[in-house]
Motif scaffolding. Structure first.
Motif, PDB file in Angstrom:
ATOM      1  N   TYR A  81      -8.338  -8.273  -8.670  1.00 14.75           N
ATOM      2  CA  TYR A  81      -8.974  -7.110  -8.059  1.00 14.75           C
ATOM      3  C   TYR A  81      -7.923  -6.125  -7.575  1.00 14.75           C
ATOM      4  O   TYR A  81      -6.831  -6.520  -7.155  1.00 14.75           O
ATOM      5  CB  TYR A  81      -9.809  -7.522  -6.841  1.00 14.75           C
ATOM      6  CG  TYR A  81     -10.785  -8.619  -7.113  1.00 14.75           C
ATOM      7  CD1 TYR A  81     -12.025  -8.338  -7.685  1.00 14.75           C
ATOM      8  CD2 TYR A  81     -10.464  -9.942  -6.821  1.00 14.75           C
ATOM      9  CE1 TYR A  81     -12.926  -9.355  -7.949  1.00 14.75           C
ATOM     10  CE2 TYR A  81     -11.362 -10.967  -7.079  1.00 14.75           C
ATOM     11  CZ  TYR A  81     -12.580 -10.676  -7.639  1.00 14.75           C
ATOM     12  OH  TYR A  81     -13.468 -11.683  -7.899  1.00 14.75           O
ATOM     13  N   SER A  82      -8.319  -4.879  -7.602  1.00 14.36           N
ATOM     14  CA  SER A  82      -7.511  -3.855  -6.961  1.00 14.36           C
ATOM     15  C   SER A  82      -8.263  -3.483  -5.682  1.00 14.36           C
ATOM     16  O   SER A  82      -9.469  -3.262  -5.718  1.00 14.36           O
ATOM     17  CB  SER A  82      -7.390  -2.684  -7.932  1.00 14.36           C
ATOM     18  OG  SER A  82      -7.185  -1.493  -7.236  1.00 14.36           O
ATOM     19  N   MET A  83      -7.561  -3.468  -4.570  1.00 15.63           N
ATOM     20  CA  MET A  83      -8.266  -3.189  -3.312  1.00 15.63           C
ATOM     21  C   MET A  83      -8.588  -1.700  -3.193  1.00 15.63           C
ATOM     22  O   MET A  83      -7.691  -0.861  -3.264  1.00 15.63           O
ATOM     23  CB  MET A  83      -7.459  -3.667  -2.104  1.00 15.63           C
ATOM     24  CG  MET A  83      -8.263  -3.651  -0.836  1.00 15.63           C
ATOM     25  SD  MET A  83      -7.468  -4.569   0.507  1.00 15.63           S
ATOM     26  CE  MET A  83      -6.423  -3.290   1.193  1.00 15.63           C
TER      27      MET A  83
ATOM     28  N   LEU B 189      -0.234  -6.009   4.764  1.00 17.54           N
ATOM     29  CA  LEU B 189      -1.205  -7.017   5.164  1.00 17.54           C
ATOM     30  C   LEU B 189      -0.483  -8.349   5.375  1.00 17.54           C
ATOM     31  O   LEU B 189       0.469  -8.671   4.661  1.00 17.54           O
ATOM     32  CB  LEU B 189      -2.288  -7.187   4.095  1.00 17.54           C
ATOM     33  CG  LEU B 189      -3.039  -5.906   3.701  1.00 17.54           C
ATOM     34  CD1 LEU B 189      -4.259  -6.253   2.866  1.00 17.54           C
ATOM     35  CD2 LEU B 189      -3.467  -5.104   4.921  1.00 17.54           C
TER      36      LEU B 189
ATOM     37  N   VAL C  66      -5.367 -10.281  -5.545  1.00 20.40           N
ATOM     38  CA  VAL C  66      -5.736  -8.954  -5.052  1.00 20.40           C
ATOM     39  C   VAL C  66      -4.465  -8.113  -4.956  1.00 20.40           C
ATOM     40  O   VAL C  66      -3.488  -8.537  -4.342  1.00 20.40           O
ATOM     41  CB  VAL C  66      -6.398  -9.022  -3.656  1.00 20.40           C
ATOM     42  CG1 VAL C  66      -6.731  -7.627  -3.141  1.00 20.40           C
ATOM     43  CG2 VAL C  66      -7.646  -9.899  -3.684  1.00 20.40           C
ATOM     44  N   ALA C  67      -4.495  -6.940  -5.570  1.00 18.95           N
ATOM     45  CA  ALA C  67      -3.353  -6.025  -5.489  1.00 18.95           C
ATOM     46  C   ALA C  67      -3.749  -4.808  -4.663  1.00 18.95           C
ATOM     47  O   ALA C  67      -4.886  -4.362  -4.702  1.00 18.95           O
ATOM     48  CB  ALA C  67      -2.937  -5.592  -6.893  1.00 18.95           C
ATOM     49  N   TYR C  68      -2.804  -4.295  -3.893  1.00 16.31           N
ATOM     50  CA  TYR C  68      -3.048  -3.034  -3.190  1.00 16.31           C
ATOM     51  C   TYR C  68      -1.769  -2.215  -3.146  1.00 16.31           C
ATOM     52  O   TYR C  68      -0.691  -2.758  -3.365  1.00 16.31           O
ATOM     53  CB  TYR C  68      -3.589  -3.279  -1.780  1.00 16.31           C
ATOM     54  CG  TYR C  68      -2.575  -3.804  -0.793  1.00 16.31           C
ATOM     55  CD1 TYR C  68      -2.376  -5.177  -0.636  1.00 16.31           C
ATOM     56  CD2 TYR C  68      -1.804  -2.928  -0.031  1.00 16.31           C
ATOM     57  CE1 TYR C  68      -1.442  -5.668   0.258  1.00 16.31           C
ATOM     58  CE2 TYR C  68      -0.864  -3.413   0.870  1.00 16.31           C
ATOM     59  CZ  TYR C  68      -0.683  -4.788   0.998  1.00 16.31           C
ATOM     60  OH  TYR C  68       0.252  -5.262   1.883  1.00 16.31           O
TER      61      TYR C  68
ATOM     62  N   VAL D 133       1.949  -3.795  -4.053  1.00 14.65           N
ATOM     63  CA  VAL D 133       2.682  -3.274  -5.215  1.00 14.65           C
ATOM     64  C   VAL D 133       3.431  -1.971  -4.902  1.00 14.65           C
ATOM     65  O   VAL D 133       3.909  -1.295  -5.799  1.00 14.65           O
ATOM     66  CB  VAL D 133       1.746  -3.060  -6.433  1.00 14.65           C
ATOM     67  CG1 VAL D 133       1.155  -4.381  -6.873  1.00 14.65           C
ATOM     68  CG2 VAL D 133       0.654  -2.048  -6.134  1.00 14.65           C
ATOM     69  N   ARG D 134       3.504  -1.641  -3.618  1.00 15.57           N
ATOM     70  CA  ARG D 134       4.182  -0.394  -3.259  1.00 15.57           C
ATOM     71  C   ARG D 134       5.697  -0.626  -3.180  1.00 15.57           C
ATOM     72  O   ARG D 134       6.196  -1.695  -3.479  1.00 15.57           O
ATOM     73  CB  ARG D 134       3.630   0.097  -1.918  1.00 15.57           C
ATOM     74  CG  ARG D 134       2.125   0.376  -1.961  1.00 15.57           C
ATOM     75  CD  ARG D 134       1.583   0.622  -0.576  1.00 15.57           C
ATOM     76  NE  ARG D 134       1.876  -0.515   0.299  1.00 15.57           N
ATOM     77  CZ  ARG D 134       1.903  -0.452   1.624  1.00 15.57           C
ATOM     78  NH1 ARG D 134       1.670   0.692   2.237  1.00 15.57           N
ATOM     79  NH2 ARG D 134       2.173  -1.532   2.342  1.00 15.57           N
TER      80      ARG D 134
ATOM     81  N   ARG E 106      -1.530   2.707  -8.254  1.00 20.31           N
ATOM     82  CA  ARG E 106      -0.549   1.688  -8.594  1.00 20.31           C
ATOM     83  C   ARG E 106      -1.191   0.301  -8.660  1.00 20.31           C
ATOM     84  O   ARG E 106      -0.857  -0.509  -9.515  1.00 20.31           O
ATOM     85  CB  ARG E 106       0.569   1.654  -7.539  1.00 20.31           C
ATOM     86  CG  ARG E 106       1.670   2.632  -7.826  1.00 20.31           C
ATOM     87  CD  ARG E 106       2.688   2.622  -6.727  1.00 20.31           C
ATOM     88  NE  ARG E 106       2.170   3.215  -5.500  1.00 20.31           N
ATOM     89  CZ  ARG E 106       2.870   3.336  -4.377  1.00 20.31           C
ATOM     90  NH1 ARG E 106       4.097   2.861  -4.304  1.00 20.31           N
ATOM     91  NH2 ARG E 106       2.360   3.892  -3.318  1.00 20.31           N
ATOM     92  N   SER E 107      -2.126   0.072  -7.736  1.00 16.48           N
ATOM     93  CA  SER E 107      -2.711  -1.263  -7.717  1.00 16.48           C
ATOM     94  C   SER E 107      -3.631  -1.476  -8.921  1.00 16.48           C
ATOM     95  O   SER E 107      -3.780  -2.586  -9.407  1.00 16.48           O
ATOM     96  CB  SER E 107      -3.456  -1.512  -6.410  1.00 16.48           C
ATOM     97  OG  SER E 107      -4.569  -0.678  -6.308  1.00 16.48           O
TER      98      SER E 107
ATOM     99  N   ILE F  76      -0.983  -9.205  -3.247  1.00 14.27           N
ATOM    100  CA  ILE F  76       0.236  -8.538  -3.702  1.00 14.27           C
ATOM    101  C   ILE F  76       0.287  -7.085  -3.262  1.00 14.27           C
ATOM    102  O   ILE F  76      -0.642  -6.313  -3.514  1.00 14.27           O
ATOM    103  CB  ILE F  76       0.328  -8.565  -5.243  1.00 14.27           C
ATOM    104  CG1 ILE F  76       0.125  -9.992  -5.750  1.00 14.27           C
ATOM    105  CG2 ILE F  76       1.683  -8.076  -5.721  1.00 14.27           C
ATOM    106  CD1 ILE F  76       0.050 -10.042  -7.249  1.00 14.27           C
TER     107      ILE F  76
ATOM    108  N   VAL G 110      -1.862  -4.385  10.656  1.00 16.80           N
ATOM    109  CA  VAL G 110      -0.912  -4.537   9.559  1.00 16.80           C
ATOM    110  C   VAL G 110       0.401  -5.043  10.148  1.00 16.80           C
ATOM    111  O   VAL G 110       0.732  -4.749  11.281  1.00 16.80           O
ATOM    112  CB  VAL G 110      -0.675  -3.218   8.773  1.00 16.80           C
ATOM    113  CG1 VAL G 110      -1.925  -2.794   8.047  1.00 16.80           C
ATOM    114  CG2 VAL G 110      -0.183  -2.107   9.690  1.00 16.80           C
ATOM    115  N   ALA G 111       1.090  -5.845   9.373  1.00 20.07           N
ATOM    116  CA  ALA G 111       2.340  -6.422   9.858  1.00 20.07           C
ATOM    117  C   ALA G 111       3.486  -5.474   9.587  1.00 20.07           C
ATOM    118  O   ALA G 111       3.524  -4.809   8.552  1.00 20.07           O
ATOM    119  CB  ALA G 111       2.595  -7.760   9.167  1.00 20.07           C
TER     120      ALA G 111
END
Lengths: 73, 200
Positions: free
Chosen positions: B19-21, A46, A71-73, A35-36, B2-3, A33, B32-33
């Motif tokens: 998880y938070s990356m 990604l 997984v959130a970023y 989250v931005r 935020r994550s 996910i 990255v796409a």
């Protein structure tokens, strides 16, 4: 959610481990996910990540499978 | 930050493994796409017929093919030429498998060329960055590292799109085909990353 949720310990994962997790489970075996905000997502995200800006998360929980690692970023 | 907040929300909602990356997207080594926010792409995909999805895939492959052909032609080392030539061959196969898939599942009167038109859809997909046509035009001014970086962005965008196509499409055969194309784009990405790390 209550304010105390923010105080719960959150596990973090380093990006090489995230890559490994995605390889191991396959891209559809993980909720990935972003989250931005849409603009940030647009300038690079990604592969396979779902855009759910953090402010909308609460309303979109139903779209996600709780049984998958997330997984959130 | 935020994550972490998002992860806390998810934990609170009963997600078991969250998880938070660390370091966010800046810590990600690899492509990255680029492209529109998920929702509009997802909306487009949901609204699109199988024929349109195939046309999108086809035009993406066509763009990649043109880019790698130009890259092979202008490469300055034999290693670079070999790599780009192999990628040209791979994209030709991809295009052929998309064409075959269409013949089997959605045979139409018009050719992909007619369906896609010019400028091709790749430019639209990559609206966050450059279209392949633009990049090819500017190619003379780019150093090899830029070319690899663009190729990685392109492959990641394809990888991303094939994952989504695989999730959206209803026909099992098409799902499998898109998944296998996604898998191959992922392998291309690894090879490009390797070339970038080794330098050429």
């Amino acid at each position: 959610m209550s304010l105390f949720d923010y105080l719960k310990p959150v596990e973090t994962m380093a990006s090489p481990d995230v890559k490994r997790l995605l390889d191991e489970k396959g891209p559809d075996g993980v909720n990935l996910i972003d989250v931005r905000q849409p603009r940030e997502y647009e300038s690079g995200h990604l592969a396979g990540a779902e855009l759910i800006p953090v402010a909308e998360l609460q309303d979109r929980l139903r779209d996600l499978d709780k049984s998958k690692p997330t997984v959130a970023y | 930050m935020r994550s972490r907040a998002a992860a806390a929300v998810l934990k609170g909602a009963g997600f078991r493994e969250v998880y938070s990356m660390e370091g966010g997207i800046d810590a990600w080594h690899g492509g990255v796409a680029l492209g529109s926010p998920d929702r509009s792409v997802a909306y487009f995909l949901e609204a699109a017929s199988l024929d349109h999805m195939l046309a999108l895939a086809w035009s993406m492959e066509e763009g990649a093919l043109r880019f790698y052909s130009a890259a092979a032609e202008k490469s300055t080392t034999p290693e670079a030429e070999t790599l780009f030539q192999q990628l040209v061959t791979a994209e030709i196969h991809h295009k052929a498998s998309v064409e075959k898939l269409r013949e089997r599942l959605a045979p139409g009167e018009s050719s992909f060329d007619e369906l896609v038109g010019e400028p091709n859809l790749v430019g639209n997909i990559m609206e966050g960055g450059f279209s392949t046509e633009e990049i090819i035009k500017r190619y003379a001014a780019l150093d090899p590292e830029d070319v690899l970086a663009f190729a990685m962005a392109m492959e990641t965008t394809s990888f991303d799109l094939y994952l989504r196509l695989g999730r959206t499409v209803k026909e099992d055969e098409a799902t499998r085909a898109f998944q296998s194309l996604a898998h191959e784009e992922r392998k291309h990405l690894d090879r490009l990353a390797q070339a970038m790390d080794q330098g050429f």
